[in-house]
Design a protein around this motif. Structure first.
Motif, PDB file in Angstrom:
ATOM      1  N   LEU A   1      -9.264  -3.399  -0.969  1.00 21.06           N
ATOM      2  CA  LEU A   1      -8.309  -4.024  -1.699  1.00 21.06           C
ATOM      3  C   LEU A   1      -8.872  -4.434  -2.944  1.00 21.06           C
ATOM      4  O   LEU A   1      -8.059  -4.237  -4.042  1.00 21.06           O
TER       5      LEU A   1
ATOM      6  N   HIS B   1      -2.209   2.522  -7.212  1.00 20.30           N
ATOM      7  CA  HIS B   1      -2.393   3.084  -5.846  1.00 20.30           C
ATOM      8  C   HIS B   1      -3.327   4.254  -6.160  1.00 20.30           C
ATOM      9  O   HIS B   1      -3.553   4.817  -7.046  1.00 20.30           O
TER      10      HIS B   1
ATOM     11  N   HIS C   1       0.795  -1.198   0.095  1.00 20.52           N
ATOM     12  CA  HIS C   1      -0.195   0.013  -0.008  1.00 20.52           C
ATOM     13  C   HIS C   1       0.999   1.340   0.014  1.00 20.52           C
ATOM     14  O   HIS C   1       0.588   2.226  -0.586  1.00 20.52           O
TER      15      HIS C   1
ATOM     16  N   ARG D   1      -3.430   3.533  -0.559  1.00 23.46           N
ATOM     17  CA  ARG D   1      -3.642   2.127  -0.706  1.00 23.46           C
ATOM     18  C   ARG D   1      -3.733   1.609  -2.117  1.00 23.46           C
ATOM     19  O   ARG D   1      -3.713   2.388  -3.135  1.00 23.46           O
ATOM     20  N   TYR D   2      -3.344   0.298  -2.371  1.00 23.06           N
ATOM     21  CA  TYR D   2      -3.125  -0.310  -3.444  1.00 23.06           C
ATOM     22  C   TYR D   2      -4.733  -0.980  -3.695  1.00 23.06           C
ATOM     23  O   TYR D   2      -5.198  -1.611  -2.926  1.00 23.06           O
TER      24      TYR D   2
END
Lengths: 276, 184
Positions: free
Chosen positions: A71, A135, A38, A152-153
């Motif tokens: 996610l 991201h 992330h 965050r990815y």
């Protein structure tokens, strides 16, 4: 001998069939990007950072601002995003600007939110389009000039080419404000603004004409309460169809919550809500 | 002549064995979750008016065994379903031991022609069309039925996490494991 040859060919076919039916792949199906954490950077972000914040350090130390994103999202065209600020909006120090970036989107800057103290608490929620594994990051600029980032990815794709719902184009631009919770005077109160708009990206193919549907999206939403600016949002097509922002404002008495909307074809609309 | 008859008998056995192996081989085109996962296969009922999949027995078993459900909706004529099934098959040795202690795999057998308003999910005496079922459990995928689809449910049909449309984002072993661990 001829019979033996025929039998041999049959066996060969059977063996060949077995071979064809049982391919052993060396790698997993999909060919999608490899693992990423992330907090990683990306070439797109490195380039963008230099243009957005030239020669300015961007701190990635957790604590000041946080981005919440799944996610994996149900759909790439509608990824729920939550921005949480751990800093109350006080005259001494407050969040002045929030920049929401989707590194690998065709237009990566999804939103720039220009905030005032009237926000009370610089928390926002919206839904965005994510075109490929990327991201998603938020950069908070504080009133003292500091920049803080969280990222965050997100593993999803196709968000920018997915067709939006065009069932109610006659309502295009209609701007709705609502209060999901009771009003609390002199305290941050949550509100939602939604603009009914397909927010066309320009990357969706018309299946009949085989032409790309031109980009047409909400450019800005300016929110005020009792004629005092709460925030201005510069938006892009990376925001999902029917752009919605959940935000806070601090009512100090009765007044009108107002959202002024402009789109990329110079459409203008206004939504209001009386707050008692 | 006698030697030829013996040869033919041997050939027939070898040929039949080869065909059977071809059918069972990894990557074979047969639809459905591969055998090592010991999936509970559910065929639709009520056709042709509706394609109703009854999860009641699977949920009852999940409660008995204190397990979760890994519900897979595949279509017999869907290439992406075959890809995911082939991925599961090719990695069964690594994945089955991760599935088995926690999950009962449930394999709902549908077809691409079955649309959202024809597909029903039954739990007990309640049967809901796809979109209504999705809304009833708070799943964001109500808007569009995508093949294949996966739900992770507890033994009372409550979703364990929001799953993505399709299976493309978890077709590597590490990513499949992320899903099993409910990483969000």
């Amino acid at each position: 001998m001829r019979r033996m040859h025929f039998i041999g060919r049959l066996l060969g076919l059977a063996a060949g069939g077995l071979g064809v039916a049982a391919p052993q792949a060396d790698s997993a199906v999909g060919g999608l990007p490899g693992p990423a954490s992330h907090a990683d950077s990306s070439p797109e972000w490195e380039s963008l950072r230099d243009r957005l914040f030239p020669s300015r350090p961007v701190s990635a130390t957790p604590g000041v601002v946080q981005i919440v994103a799944p996610l994996r999202a149900a759909y790439g065209a509608s990824v729920p995003i939550k921005i949480l600020s751990n800093l109350p909006q006080t005259p001494g120090l407050y969040v002045k600007r929030l920049t929401l970036v989707v590194d690998k989107n065709p237009s990566p800057v999804a939103a720039v939110l220009d905030l005032t103290l009237e926000v009370g608490q610089a928390d926002f929620e919206t839904r965005i389009r994510v075109d490929e594994y990327s991201h998603v990051r938020v950069i908070a600029e504080l009133s003292n000039g500091q920049l803080h980032m969280d990222s965050r990815y997100v593993k999803t794709s196709g968000g920018c080419s997915a067709p939006p719902n065009r069932d109610a184009l006659n309502l295009l631009g209609k701007t709705l404000l609502k209060l999901p919770e009771p009003v609390t005077m002199n305290r941050p109160t949550t509100a939602d603004v939604t603009v009914l708009h397909p927010n066309d990206t320009g990357f969706e193919l018309n299946q009949v004409t085989v032409m790309y549907i031109p980009a047409h999206f909400v450019r800005s939403i300016k929110v005020s309460f009792a004629d005092r600016k709460v925030f201005d949002a510069d938006l892009d097509f990376s925001i999902s169809e029917n752009p919605t922002l959940r935000f806070n404002f601090v009512p100090h008495g009765r007044g009108e919550l107002k959202a002024e909307v402009e789109d990329s074809k110079d459409g203008h609309w206004t939504g209001t809500l009386a707050v008692l | 002549m006698r030697r030829y008859r013996v040869f033919c008998r041997v050939f027939c056995r070898v040929f039949c064995l080869a065909l059977c192996l071809a059918t069972l081989a990894p990557g074979a085109t047969a639809a459905g979750i591969p055998a090592p996962y010991a999936a509970l296969v559910i065929q639709p009922a009520g056709m042709p008016a509706r394609y109703e999949f009854d999860l009641s027995a699977a949920l009852a078993r999940a409660r008995r065994e204190n397990k979760r459900l890994y519900v897979y909706l595949g279509a017999s004529d869907c290439p992406y379903c075959r890809k995911y099934e082939a991925f599961l098959d090719q990695n069964a040795q690594e994945l089955v031991p991760q599935f088995r202690p926690q999950y009962i795999v449930v394999d709902l057998r549908s077809a691409l022609s079955v649309s959202a308003n024809q597909l029903y999910i039954r739990i007990g005496d309640r049967s809901l069309a796809y979109a209504d079922f999705q809304r009833s459990i708070g799943d964001e995928r109500a808007r569009m039925l995508v093949y294949p689809s996966v739900w992770l449910l507890d033994a009372y049909a409550r979703p364990l996490m929001q799953m993505p449309a399709g299976t493309g984002t978890f077709q590597t072993v590490p990513e499949q494991l992320e899903i099993l661990r409910l990483e969000q």
